[in-house]
Design a protein around this motif. Structure first.
Motif, PDB file in Angstrom:
ATOM      1  N   GLN A 244       0.831  -1.209   0.000  1.00 25.11           N
ATOM      2  CA  GLN A 244       0.000   0.000   0.000  1.00 25.11           C
ATOM      3  C   GLN A 244       0.862   1.255   0.000  1.00 25.11           C
ATOM      4  O   GLN A 244       0.527   2.247  -0.666  1.00 25.11           O
ATOM      5  N   PHE A 245       1.975   1.209   0.733  1.00 27.27           N
ATOM      6  CA  PHE A 245       2.884   2.346   0.763  1.00 27.27           C
ATOM      7  C   PHE A 245       3.524   2.567  -0.602  1.00 27.27           C
ATOM      8  O   PHE A 245       3.696   3.707  -1.050  1.00 27.27           O
ATOM      9  N   TYR A 246       3.843   1.470  -1.285  1.00 25.57           N
ATOM     10  CA  TYR A 246       4.463   1.580  -2.608  1.00 25.57           C
ATOM     11  C   TYR A 246       3.496   2.138  -3.650  1.00 25.57           C
ATOM     12  O   TYR A 246       3.922   2.724  -4.648  1.00 25.57           O
ATOM     13  N   THR A 248       1.526   4.595  -3.143  1.00 28.05           N
ATOM     14  CA  THR A 248       1.464   6.045  -3.010  1.00 28.05           C
ATOM     15  C   THR A 248       2.623   6.679  -3.775  1.00 28.05           C
ATOM     16  O   THR A 248       3.696   6.070  -3.903  1.00 28.05           O
ATOM     17  N   GLY A 251       5.712   6.966  -1.558  1.00 30.39           N
ATOM     18  CA  GLY A 251       6.252   5.646  -1.242  1.00 30.39           C
ATOM     19  C   GLY A 251       7.000   5.034  -2.402  1.00 30.39           C
ATOM     20  O   GLY A 251       8.100   4.477  -2.231  1.00 30.39           O
TER      21      GLY A 251
END
Length: 408
Positions: A244-246, A248, A251
């Motif tokens: 999920q961070f990637y 963004t 991210g």
């Protein structure tokens, strides 16, 4: 066969609802009229019928189109177009012999649209899972310039080179990943099944245990306790959070920048991205795609966000009249050799040829880097596996010396 619901009036003028099966709306209305009914309103039901689900649609939804599939299609399609085969017939033949369900379904739909007068590039644009922006932009350039077969041959060559580069990287990672998985299984097997046997012996003999053995027994007890499931859930949650961070923008930029600075792998990532950029950009410009549109397409298809941002900034500077090589040099992402070669290409008016030479050079560099990385990782992984097994066995046999002294 579709089902229709109609509000009708009979001969006496009484209103009622009528359900009827027909191939289409016109035939449904004709059937009702034939029964002496006057149709007021009629509409198709939206009920779900499991019998309407086709296995081909399920296979198409579950499958994915790889670079190799597009390369094979491009090569075969170019040969048929060059031989004078009509485009609709060529698409039908290729769809019939296509082994990928998703690609086969897309080709059938594209063939129908082309038959109705739609441009090939516009029809491909509706299937982004099979043909990305790079692909249909090149096809559009080939249609406008009347050199579709030549563009398709370039596409095939480009995709074949890209597939070869990806296979080289995957083959380099296959061995360490396999050995790593094997090492993990050996570690889990020995700690969960072998160490408990020795633990019972040590407990019965009441032997003093060295620190290494105590640590391994603690690890074994943890892996056989309910806390193991907590650890697994935590790892899964961490992986999901990372994904999920990637997704963004911040991210992806952070992680992609880190990937370019990793020991051993960072240099390989950089060379691979440069090779893909030069090959893609060179193919686009050589096929007649405008330079600004080419930079936009290359930026959208870049696998690394740092590279994509550098390309986007360079595109804005080129749009204002700047030189591409100077714009990329300011970003400090591309190697100096690649920048200098691009500068020479711009000065001589042969940027596309120079980009192809740079791509050839860095693809060879990637191949050499892959071989060097493999030669380093193979013995390293074997040492790690041997050390892991050795530590476990040593932790189990060290207490034996104390036991022998006690028995003696």
């Amino acid at each position: 066969m579709p089902t229709y619901i109609a509000d009708v009036r009979d001969s006496s003028g009484k209103s009622k609802k009528e359900k009827i099966n027909a191939d289409n709306l016109r035939k449904a209305r004709e059937k009702l009229t034939g029964k002496g009914l006057r149709v007021t309103t009629i509409k198709k039901t939206q009920s779900f019928d499991i019998s309407q689900i086709k296995m081909d649609d399920i296979n198409a939804a579950l499958s994915s189109v790889k670079v190799k599939d597009r390369a094979i299609f491009s090569r075969q399609f170019a040969a048929m177009v060059n031989a004078g085969v009509a485009m609709v017939r060529a698409l039908a033949i290729l769809a019939e012999q296509c082994s990928n369900p998703k690609m086969k379904k897309a080709l059938l739909e594209i063939g129908l649209e082309v038959q109705q007068g739609t441009n090939l590039s516009d029809a491909m644009r509706k299937h982004p899972d099979c043909f990305d922006k790079l692909y249909y932009s090149l096809v559009q350039a080939g249609e406008v310039g009347g050199v579709l077969d030549e563009v398709l041959n370039r596409l095939a060559k480009f995709l074949e080179d890209r597939a070869r580069l990806q296979n080289q990287i995957k083959s380099a990672m296959a061995y360490p990943v396999t050995v790593g998985v094997l090492a993990l299984l050996v570690f889990l097997g020995m700690t969960m099944f072998l160490i408990p046997v020795f633990a019972k012996i040590f407990q019965d003999l009441n032997a003093p245990l060295p620190p290494l053995t105590v640590v391994m027994l603690a690890i074994s007890g943890f892996l056989r306790s309910p806390w193991l499931f907590v650890l697994i859930v935590g790892i899964i949650a961490a992986v999901i959070a990372f994904q999920q961070f990637y997704k963004t923008p911040a991210g992806r930029l952070t992680i992609d920048r880190l990937l370019l600075k990793l020991p051993l792998f960072g240099d390989l990532n950089e060379k691979s991205c440069v090779a893909i950029f030069c090959r893609t950009f060179g193919t686009l410009t050589r096929s007649g795609v405008p330079i600004l549109l080419s930079l936009e397409i290359v930026g959208d298809t870049a696998s690394n966000q740092v590279i994509a941002n550098a390309i986007d900034s360079s595109r804005r500077e080129v749009q204002q009249g700047g030189m591409l090589s100077l714009a990329l040099q300011k970003e400090q992402v591309f190697p100096p050799l690649a920048i200098q070669m691009m500068s020479i290409g711009e000065e001589t008016g042969e940027l596309d040829s120079m980009l192809m030479k740079v791509a050839d050079f860095y693809e060879d560099e990637v191949e050499q880097a892959v071989k060097a990385l493999t030669s380093i990782l193979e013995p390293l992984m074997m040492v790690v596996l041997g050390a892991m097994v050795g530590v476990i066995l040593l932790s189990m046999y060290l207490p034996m010396f104390s036991i022998f002294d006690k028995l003696g």
